[in-house]
Design an enzyme around this catalytic site. Structure first.
Site, mmCIF file in Angstrom:
data_model
loop_
_atom_site.group_PDB
_atom_site.id
_atom_site.type_symbol
_atom_site.label_atom_id
_atom_site.label_comp_id
_atom_site.label_asym_id
_atom_site.label_seq_id
_atom_site.Cartn_x
_atom_site.Cartn_y
_atom_site.Cartn_z
ATOM 1 C CB THR A 80 -0.037 2.116 4.461
ATOM 2 O OG1 THR A 80 -0.997 3.247 4.488
ATOM 3 C CG2 THR A 80 1.414 2.676 4.553
ATOM 4 C CE LYS B 285 -0.051 6.410 5.582
ATOM 5 N NZ LYS B 285 -1.411 6.415 6.278
ATOM 6 C CE LYS C 180 1.824 -1.062 7.047
ATOM 7 N NZ LYS C 180 0.331 -1.339 6.560
HETATM 8 P P1 NAD Z 1 -7.079 -4.345 9.602
HETATM 9 O O1 NAD Z 1 -6.554 -5.288 9.972
HETATM 10 O O2 NAD Z 1 -8.307 -3.729 10.467
HETATM 11 O O3 NAD Z 1 -8.030 -4.755 8.156
HETATM 12 C C1 NAD Z 1 -7.047 -5.526 7.309
HETATM 13 C C2 NAD Z 1 -8.221 -6.564 6.841
HETATM 14 O O4 NAD Z 1 -7.575 -7.453 5.498
HETATM 15 C C3 NAD Z 1 -8.403 -7.629 7.681
HETATM 16 O O5 NAD Z 1 -10.035 -7.659 7.783
HETATM 17 C C4 NAD Z 1 -8.007 -8.748 7.385
HETATM 18 O O6 NAD Z 1 -8.680 -9.901 7.687
HETATM 19 C C5 NAD Z 1 -7.963 -8.601 5.743
HETATM 20 N N1 NAD Z 1 -7.181 -9.482 4.834
HETATM 21 C C6 NAD Z 1 -5.787 -9.566 5.242
HETATM 22 N N2 NAD Z 1 -5.176 -10.652 4.338
HETATM 23 C C7 NAD Z 1 -6.193 -10.809 3.409
HETATM 24 C C8 NAD Z 1 -6.456 -11.541 2.045
HETATM 25 N N3 NAD Z 1 -5.307 -12.357 1.587
HETATM 26 N N4 NAD Z 1 -7.437 -11.625 1.597
HETATM 27 C C9 NAD Z 1 -8.569 -11.071 2.008
HETATM 28 N N5 NAD Z 1 -8.601 -10.140 3.268
HETATM 29 C C10 NAD Z 1 -7.232 -10.196 3.888
HETATM 30 O O7 NAD Z 1 -6.257 -2.935 9.193
HETATM 31 P P2 NAD Z 1 -6.777 -1.549 8.854
HETATM 32 O O8 NAD Z 1 -6.603 -0.499 10.102
HETATM 33 O O9 NAD Z 1 -7.983 -1.608 8.155
HETATM 34 O O10 NAD Z 1 -5.613 -1.020 7.986
HETATM 35 C C11 NAD Z 1 -5.769 -1.377 6.560
HETATM 36 C C12 NAD Z 1 -4.505 -0.561 5.774
HETATM 37 O O11 NAD Z 1 -4.798 0.791 5.986
HETATM 38 C C13 NAD Z 1 -2.897 -0.934 6.234
HETATM 39 O O12 NAD Z 1 -2.206 -1.068 5.371
HETATM 40 C C14 NAD Z 1 -2.979 0.374 7.241
HETATM 41 O O13 NAD Z 1 -1.351 0.562 7.484
HETATM 42 C C15 NAD Z 1 -3.655 1.340 6.463
HETATM 43 N N6 NAD Z 1 -4.019 2.445 7.139
HETATM 44 C C16 NAD Z 1 -4.783 2.349 8.535
HETATM 45 C C17 NAD Z 1 -5.043 3.132 9.308
HETATM 46 C C18 NAD Z 1 -5.704 3.241 10.333
HETATM 47 O O14 NAD Z 1 -6.095 4.060 11.252
HETATM 48 N N7 NAD Z 1 -6.380 2.013 10.875
HETATM 49 C C19 NAD Z 1 -4.947 4.696 8.709
HETATM 50 C C20 NAD Z 1 -4.156 4.954 7.500
HETATM 51 C C21 NAD Z 1 -3.863 3.733 6.781
#
Ligand code: NAD
Length: 296
Positions: free
Chosen positions: A96, A171, A246
């Site tokens: 997102t 979204k 966010k």
């Molecule tokens: P998270 O922080 O658990 O996962 C993100 C991952 O990306 C981490 O493991 C981090 O180490 C990795 N990362 C960051 N920079 C990196 C790079 N340069 N190279 C490789 N890996 C890298 O977050 P999440 O909850 O999995 O959310 C991910 C996305 O999904 C976000 O944009 C969030 O807004 C969206 N989202 C999350 C949810 C939810 O309920 N968690 C729901 C809908 C959307």
């Protein structure tokens, strides 16, 4: 079966990648966190150490990263995916992020000769694990058609919202509406309490009257009327207030750059900011009722 590169194996990306493995695809995954890579290995995928290895031999690349800056860097950075993937690789960004970054990366993809869609999700960690996410997809028709079989594995509802960036637009419009409607429902319950009107009575009346909405009937912010709502579990998320904030900030950024007037969206962002700063970032977003009641 395809060879799929996956970048960002966190709370969402980890289970999404695992579902691609389960469907029989070869998944080469990269994350900055060793623990995330270990989980991929346990799920039957192959952890790799660089973006070049993610891109090598990939038919499709999926990314699930925290924010626009990460996405720009991973795709367009000097050592990023566009520098290493072969022309024609299908790129699916499910993070997102802000609409502007999504459109900038999509333009860079076109220049690099890649097919790309933005495909943010709703459905949270439970939906990611169950493969029941909703994908809101932006990008050209051919890229959408190419991405759909992979999105079908990770999700249940896949909607093509238009050209590049329109998945992100859908979204943030939806989540701005959700943030506003949740605050509205909370205010109605707080007023009802002060007026001596029972929660269940207000629910029974409003859920079949003109105040009816998802925040009331599926995610009711007071305990009782809707058994599955986080209010019955002391507001354990669900959908954390930090995530709502966010999305509301992204909506405000987009409103500002596009010139749209969204005063209630701005107010919702301000209220969720206060709520998060009061130590409630990890609380479900419906918990804002406690804050509005003034009994934090
Ligand atoms: P998270 O922080 O658990 O996962 C993100 C991952 O990306 C981490 O493991 C981090 O180490 C990795 N990362 C960051 N920079 C990196 C790079 N340069 N190279 C490789 N890996 C890298 O977050 P999440 O909850 O999995 O959310 C991910 C996305 O999904 C976000 O944009 C969030 O807004 C969206 N989202 C999350 C949810 C939810 O309920 N968690 C729901 C809908 C959307």
């Amino acid at each position: 079966m395809a060879t799929i590169g996956f970048v960002g194996l966190g709370n969402m990306g980890g289970p999404m990648a695992a579902n691609l493995v389960k469907a029989g695809h070869v998944v080469n995954g990269f994350d900055l966190s060793q623990a995330a890579k270990d989980h991929l290995k346990e799920a039957g995928g192959t952890p790799v150490e660089t973006l070049a290895e993610v891109a090598s031999g990939a038919d499709v690349i999926v990314t699930m990263l925290p924010a626009g800056a990460h996405v720009r860097k991973v795709y367009t950075g000097e050592d990023g995916l566009f520098a290493h993937a072969r022309a024609g690789t299908l790129m699916i960004d499910s993070s997102t992020i802000d609409v502007e970054s999504a459109r900038a990366v999509a333009s860079a993809a076109e220049v690099a000769g890649m097919a790309m869609v933005d495909a943010p999700v709703s459905g949270g960690v439970t939906g990611a694990a169950a493969g029941t996410l909703t994908f809101m997809v932006g990008g050209p028709d051919e890229a959408f058609a190419a991405a759909k079989p992979y999105l079908d594995i990770m999700g249940k509802t896949i909607v093509h919202a238009g050209g590049a960036g329109n998945g992100q637009a859908a979204k943030i419009c939806n989540n701005m509406l959700l943030g506003i409607s949740m605050i509205g429902v909370c205010e109605a319950f707080v007023l009802a309490e002060r007026l001596g009107l029972d929660h269940q009575k207000l629910y029974d009346i409003s859920s079949t009257a003109s105040g009816q909405c998802w925040s009331l009937t599926t995610y009711c912010p007071v305990p009782g009327p809707v058994e599955t709502s986080p209010a019955n579990r002391d507001y354990q998320p669900g959908f954390a207030a930090a995530m709502m904030l966010k999305d509301l900030k992204l909506a405000q950024e987009a409103a500002s750059t596009s010139g749209a007037s969204t005063p209630l969206g701005a107010e919702a962002a301000a209220l969720y900011n206060l709520f998060c700063n009061a130590g409630e970032a990890g609380t479900d977003f419906s918990g804002i009722i406690r804050f509005l009641r003034g009994n934090e």
